[in-house]
Design an enzyme around this catalytic site. Structure first.
Site, PDB file in Angstrom:
ATOM      1  N   SER A  21      47.200  44.806 -51.387  1.00 48.29           N
ATOM      2  CA  SER A  21      46.432  44.976 -52.619  1.00 48.29           C
ATOM      3  C   SER A  21      46.167  46.400 -53.061  1.00 48.29           C
ATOM      4  O   SER A  21      45.606  46.592 -54.127  1.00 48.29           O
ATOM      5  CB  SER A  21      45.089  44.241 -52.483  1.00 48.29           C
ATOM      6  OG  SER A  21      45.337  42.859 -52.405  1.00 48.29           O
TER       7      SER A  21
ATOM      8  N   LYS B   3      36.467  49.994 -56.343  1.00 45.91           N
ATOM      9  CA  LYS B   3      36.793  48.573 -56.576  1.00 45.91           C
ATOM     10  C   LYS B   3      35.529  47.733 -56.414  1.00 45.91           C
ATOM     11  O   LYS B   3      34.706  47.997 -55.520  1.00 45.91           O
ATOM     12  CB  LYS B   3      37.853  48.155 -55.561  1.00 45.91           C
ATOM     13  CG  LYS B   3      38.442  46.762 -55.750  1.00 45.91           C
ATOM     14  CD  LYS B   3      39.546  46.522 -54.706  1.00 45.91           C
ATOM     15  CE  LYS B   3      40.168  45.138 -54.875  1.00 45.91           C
ATOM     16  NZ  LYS B   3      41.179  44.869 -53.849  1.00 45.91           N
TER      17      LYS B   3
ATOM     18  N   SER C 139      45.391  43.074 -55.501  1.00 47.50           N
ATOM     19  CA  SER C 139      44.182  42.778 -56.245  1.00 47.50           C
ATOM     20  C   SER C 139      43.450  44.020 -56.766  1.00 47.50           C
ATOM     21  O   SER C 139      42.511  43.881 -57.552  1.00 47.50           O
ATOM     22  CB  SER C 139      43.227  41.970 -55.370  1.00 47.50           C
ATOM     23  OG  SER C 139      42.931  42.655 -54.190  1.00 47.50           O
TER      24      SER C 139
END
Lengths: 147, 548
Positions: free
Chosen positions: B217, B118, B193
């Site tokens: 997330s 990420k 997210s």
């Protein structure tokens, strides 16, 4: 006192329903929107009476404190949304939290490393990331102004 | 056939005998519509990669090329990645690994495994933007500890994935750069997210991926994308190199297409780190003297007893299957509960008082902490600068130009909640609510071995649906935030489908364990997954490719 108490109780209920309404499927959005309007009105009234010492958020002042230059359009766009969320935060006012210790975080040990300086091997990469650099200074504009 | 190689210390953690099917990953059965039954359940891609490499069935370069082909075909539709390195760099790593294997050298347990990272996790050799324009083009001078550890064990970082800016959001629409699509239905969000990391694993663009979980997330996108998502106990994985959003809540988590893979990756990145003062020294329950025990949990279903989870007490959180939760989700969770009962568990409903208070408490704490954490982005030492003649204006313009709307709003809300005179009313009260929630979980976990709930109140919704309504988006986090407040570990795995898209939309089951109880979660999750009579969770976009 009883009157305020009743309003407080009502406020908790409306907060719970408010949250609940947002958990429903979006297919019901039209009716939720109307419900939302009604609940919003009720909530802002009650939040004023339960948190009368708290001024509503002044978005321009907050932006100055947070060092973010907002445009007037942005202030206009953000203010109602921020107000809505702050109102929603207000439901914590109604919870009895006497004698509850605040928790900073989950339980963790205090694992500090030794206070010994170390050389960082990638100084060049760090300096390379500085937007405005003139060896050996990081350049900034003037700090003090006349106003 | 398994070649006998000299096993180095990291390898000795793996059982010499691989107890389950050793079909290589690229001979998976074709995915079938959601209503059918049983192709074989997923096994560990990581372990079968290892077997394929060590037995010379495939080379690391072959496996890399196969994944890159699939990545190139799917990426224009998915947009999971913000940065992809030059393929020749990756091939060089794969070739080097193949040479070492051929020479009989020791290779780590993640050798040849493609990991996506990420973009709020720092990687020294790739840009790390946090999904934000303020860090567009930024190259950190160091690797995050989690990345460093994965690379040391042989992982190949295949790219940086898309996210909501600085982790703030539940749809990945909050990225400053692009919107990632859900591989199950390209008109829907992958969740957030960590949407890019979830989509990448779901579409088999990589094998496993790293995400971050502050309020759900990792777990919510895992549910939306039909993959396994694991949030460790706070303090289990070092946060060094994870761009801080809310420091008391942030964790780095793992995605995989099976429980075993998520667990193996977690094992690789866990442990105390002197660069993170909140990382724990506590010996994890799955690293004992007899280390192979950890992987021995991931045995094949054929070796299970008839009631492999006999005696396990499962608590279904009552507040998560009531009003406001999709009927399809509730039904999937009830089916999961029945499945647990078939496995020998006792399933009871448990009530967590003050459950619903967690959501506003979380957002107060997260906004407040983020307003402090994001003050470092001032355009002076790194990031993009908008020049002005005065320092204050430089700060104001750089930040206004670099941050997106959601980030700005959360900073402003946090600034308000922490202002003099308001701290007691908001931040302190939220911390007190945190104590209440922690205590309620502790009590529930005294009476139950694990707690279960949905990971989200709905399946993946359409792109654009929640964009203008912050509270509607926040409401979707109700299932996940309390776990962050309590600092507990949680595993999400796909447990069923609801209608939608072309082959149904996956629904994830969340399993919550006691602090540092990841081993139990992985053991239970693996058994649940391997015995689930359902289809493979392979999205239609890649079904043909996987079959060929």
């Amino acid at each position: 006192m009883g009157g305020v108490g009743a309003m407080v109780k009502g406020a908790s209920y409306s907060y719970a329903v408010f949250c609940g309404s947002f958990l429903r499927s979006p297919r019901l959005s039209f009716s939720i929107h109307n419900k939302k309007k009604k609940l919003l009105k009720f909530r802002s009234f009650s939040s004023k009476s339960t948190c009368s010492s708290l001024q509503p958020p002044d978005v321009s002042r907050l932006a100055k404190t947070a060092q973010i230059s907002l445009t007037p359009d942005e202030i206009e766009e953000f203010a109602p949304k921020i107000q809505q969320v702050i109102d929603w935060f207000g439901q914590l006012q109604d919870v009895d939290l006497q004698s509850v210790e605040p928790s900073i975080r989950a339980e963790t040990e205090n694992n500090l490393r030794d206070n010994v300086p170390e050389t960082f091997d990638h100084r060049d990469a760090m300096i390379g990331a500085v937007p405005s650099y003139e060896d050996p200074y990081i350049k900034v504009p003037r700090v003090l102004s006349m106003d | 056939m398994i070649l006998t190689l000299q096993t180095p210390r990291p390898l000795s953690r793996l059982p010499r005998f691989l107890p389950f099917s050793t079909n290589a990953s690229i001979t998976l059965n074709q995915s079938q519509p959601a209503t059918c039954t049983s192709p074989p359940p997923p096994h560990s891609q990581i372990l079968s990669t290892r077997h394929s490499l060590l037995s010379r069935q495939f080379s690391a370069a072959d496996l890399l090329r196969s994944h890159l082909n699939r990545l190139n075909l799917t990426e224009p539709h998915l947009r999971s990645f913000l940065h992809l390195p030059d393929p020749s760099d990756l091939l060089a790593q794969a070739d080097s690994l193949d040479r070492r294997i051929a020479a009989g050298e020791d290779v780590g347990p993640l050798a040849g495994v493609l990991v996506a990272v990420k973009d709020n996790i720092c990687t020294a050799d790739m840009p790390s933007t946090g999904g934000s324009r303020i860090l567009e083009g930024y190259r950190p001078p160091f690797d995050a500890t989690a990345v460093k550890r994965a690379k040391e064990l042989g992982a190949i970082v295949v790219g940086k994935t898309n996210l909501d800016e600085f982790g703030m959001g539940s749809t990945t629409e909050g990225s400053a750069f692009q919107v990632t699509a859900n591989p199950w239905d390209l008109s829907r969000v992958p969740g957030g997210s960590s949407g890019g990391s979830a989509a990448a694993v779901s579409a088999r663009q990589c094998v496993v991926s790293l995400g971050s979980d502050t309020g759900g997330s990792v777990r919510q996108p895992a549910s939306f994308c039909g993959v396994v998502g694991l949030k460790p106990t706070y303090g289990r994985v070092s946060r060094f190199g994870l761009m801080a959003y809310a420091s008391s809540l942030d964790t780095i988590g793992c995605f995989g297409s099976s429980v075993a893979d998520a667990g193996i990756l977690l094992h690789a990145i866990s442990g105390h780190d002197r660069f993170d003062a909140t990382s724990s020294n506590q010996i994890p329950k799955f690293i004992s003297q007899d280390v192979p025990n950890f992987l021995s949990h991931f045995v094949s279903a054929s070796s299970f007893e008839s009631k492999p989870l006999k005696g396990l007490r499962v608590g279904l959180i009552r507040e998560t299957i009531g009003d406001g939760v999709d009927a399809g989700v509730i039904s999937a969770i009830h089916s999961a509960a029945s499945h647990f009962e078939e496995l020998g568990c006792s399933v009871n409903e448990v009530s967590l008082p003050s459950f619903s208070l967690g959501l506003p408490a979380y957002y107060i704490l997260a906004s407040s902490e983020s307003s402090s954490n994001l003050s470092r982005y001032d355009g002076i030492r790194y990031g993009n600068q908008v020049y002005a003649d005065e320092l204050d204006s430089l700060y104001g313009s750089s930040r206004a130009n670099g941050f997106g709307s959601e980030v700005k709003m959360r900073i402003l809300m946090g600034t308000y909640a922490l202002s003099a005179g308001y701290y007691d009313a908001y931040y302190k009260r939220a911390q007190q609510v945190r104590t209440i929630i922690r205590n309620s979980f502790t009590e529930a976990l005294n009476q139950n071995d694990i707690l279960i709930s949905p990971a989200a109140p709905s399946p993946a919704y359409k792109i654009g649906e929640k964009k203008n309504d912050p509270l509607a988006m926040y409401a979707g986090d109700i299932m996940t935030v309390n776990v962050n407040l309590a600092g507990l570990p949680a595993l999400v795995l796909p447990c069923g489908f609801v209608e939608g898209g072309t082959a149904g939309l996956p629904i994830g089951l969340q399993m919550i364990g006691a602090a540092f109880g990841e081993e139990e979660l992985l053991r239970v999750g693996h058994i649940f997954e391997q015995t689930l009579e359902n289809c493979r969770f392979v999205p239609p976009i890649i079904a043909e490719d996987i079959a060929s």
